[in-house]
Scaffold this active site. Sequence first.
Site, PDB file in Angstrom:
ATOM      1  N   GLY A   1       4.769   2.006   1.319  1.00 20.32           N
ATOM      2  CA  GLY A   1       5.747   2.726   0.513  1.00 20.32           C
ATOM      3  C   GLY A   1       6.362   3.865   1.319  1.00 20.32           C
ATOM      4  O   GLY A   1       7.580   4.018   1.374  1.00 20.32           O
ATOM      5  N   ASP A   2       5.509   4.638   1.989  1.00 19.68           N
ATOM      6  CA  ASP A   2       6.007   5.762   2.798  1.00 19.68           C
ATOM      7  C   ASP A   2       6.964   5.265   3.876  1.00 19.68           C
ATOM      8  O   ASP A   2       8.017   5.843   4.115  1.00 19.68           O
ATOM      9  CB  ASP A   2       4.838   6.507   3.456  1.00 19.68           C
TER      10      ASP A   2
ATOM     11  N   SER B   1       0.838  -1.196   0.000  1.00 18.30           N
ATOM     12  CA  SER B   1       0.000   0.000   0.000  1.00 18.30           C
ATOM     13  C   SER B   1       0.874   1.247   0.000  1.00 18.30           C
ATOM     14  O   SER B   1       2.087   1.177   0.184  1.00 18.30           O
ATOM     15  CB  SER B   1      -0.874   0.010   1.247  1.00 18.30           C
ATOM     16  N   LYS B   2       0.222   2.387  -0.177  1.00 22.24           N
ATOM     17  CA  LYS B   2       0.940   3.654  -0.148  1.00 22.24           C
ATOM     18  C   LYS B   2       1.620   3.846   1.215  1.00 22.24           C
ATOM     19  O   LYS B   2       2.717   4.349   1.298  1.00 22.24           O
ATOM     20  CB  LYS B   2      -0.033   4.786  -0.438  1.00 22.24           C
ATOM     21  N   ARG B   3       0.918   3.385   2.250  1.00 23.44           N
ATOM     22  CA  ARG B   3       1.484   3.545   3.592  1.00 23.44           C
ATOM     23  C   ARG B   3       2.792   2.745   3.731  1.00 23.44           C
ATOM     24  O   ARG B   3       3.771   3.209   4.290  1.00 23.44           O
ATOM     25  CB  ARG B   3       0.466   3.131   4.647  1.00 23.44           C
TER      26      ARG B   3
END
Length: 504
Positions: free
Chosen positions: A266-267, A262-264
């Site tokens: 990735g961050d 998810s984007k999270r």
Amino acid sequence: MEQVRVRFAPSPTGPLHMGGVRTALYNYLFAKNNGGTFILRIEDTDQARFVPGAEDYIKQALRWCGFEPDEGPDKPGDCGPYRQSERKEMYRAYADQLIESGHAYIAFDTPEDLEQMRNNLKASGVASPQYNVISRESMKNSLTLPADEVQARVDAGDPYVIRIKMPRNEEIRFEDMIRGWVVVNTSNLDDKVIFKSDGMPTYHLANIVDDHLMRITHVIRGEEWLPSAPLHVKLYECFGWEMPKLAHLPLILRPDGKGKLSKRDGDRLGFPVFPLEWKDPISGEISSGYREKGFFPEAFVNMLAFLGWNPGDERELFRLEELVQEFKIERVGKSGAKFDGDKARWFNQQYLRERDATLLLTDLEPYLRDDQRAQGDDFLVEVIDMMKERSSFVQDILQGEYFFSAPTEYDEKTSQKKWKEGSADLMQGWVEELRKMDDFSEENIDAAFHTYIESKEVGLGQLLPIFRLLVTGQGMGPSMFRIAALLGQDECVSRIELGLSKLS
Ligand code: GLU
């Protein structure tokens, strides 16, 4: 073989996740490997989820990656329009056709009716209540209400949806190109809405109708659509249309394999999950992109291709044309593909190493300060040549600030380990030698250095590290003789003198 036609059918609900880019890539590779056509269709029937700018983003992302559609909103073929919102008028007739053939029905239930149905079913022990072959019997629809009442309500403008009428206890079978045979009993499926009260079809109907009208031969899409596939198979059967072949791609997982990337994640990992940077049109929040991180599109595409596919041997470096040659959908795995940030970086490094220094100079342009640019192209190309082996990204080439200015600090570890009693004297003698040189070339500095250490009867390890330390401030780096030659005699001498005054 029939003419292969595949489509990438994103919904413009935000930036394209790298999983979506991979779906597009595999569609493109499959099409091109088979001499077929790659189509872009924008699935924007869900007006509530429409995000301005998303369609443009999708197109730009595909362009950056290098696989543009053969047909699409900007390149119409004979199956247009390629945006579902512009095809709106044609779907209703297909929904009506299913009502007439008895495969679909009208349902008037309000959100409250549906809520109550679910609560009742839950109360009697049904874990996940559905509008299905059983519950539809007690709902407000054209199967339960008298025909004239249905007509009257429709005429009066009562809101309604159209649902598929799933038969009881029938087997739906299809062969997925990646997963093999899938068999589902219709008793486990619900009566999905295929046409909404806002006059728009749902994804399921629009998708099937368009795939049929656009003569799609293979549907290649993410695993999250596998649960919808039996309904789609059923819809094809109801229409009496030939089914395209299906291939559901494995998920892209987080590095630990626990769940979808998810984007999270990735961050947290410091990695983008989007190809290009995206600015949310409402919150203004910026999500990072591979392009802006300094990835080459070739490296990004190569990395992405390997998340789920491999050529069956040890080779790993494939440009897009090479992927087209080699890609076989049979070699796409069933199980999720773990994203690996180090591997992504590694791919970029390989492409960086292969890249010509003059091209890299152009890539470097946006990262250069004026004083760096002022050194001139020849100087910068030398820096690039020395640094590219040590860089993963274009901007890493500039990590050696010592190419542009004298060090202000000296690597502590190196000075502690290498700066000894006699070091200052040794360096003093060496700077004299440097000062004397007529031709300050890499070879000459190298030769003079060896003559000097022999005359002093010291080893390379006693002088080279401190020579580097005083000139660059670092303990490691490219060939010190090459750096010295590039910086020039005066600069080297002055840096050494400065360093001697600071360290002695
Ligand atoms: N619009 C769907 C999506 O956003 C397309 C799924 C499909 O390819 O059938 O992924």
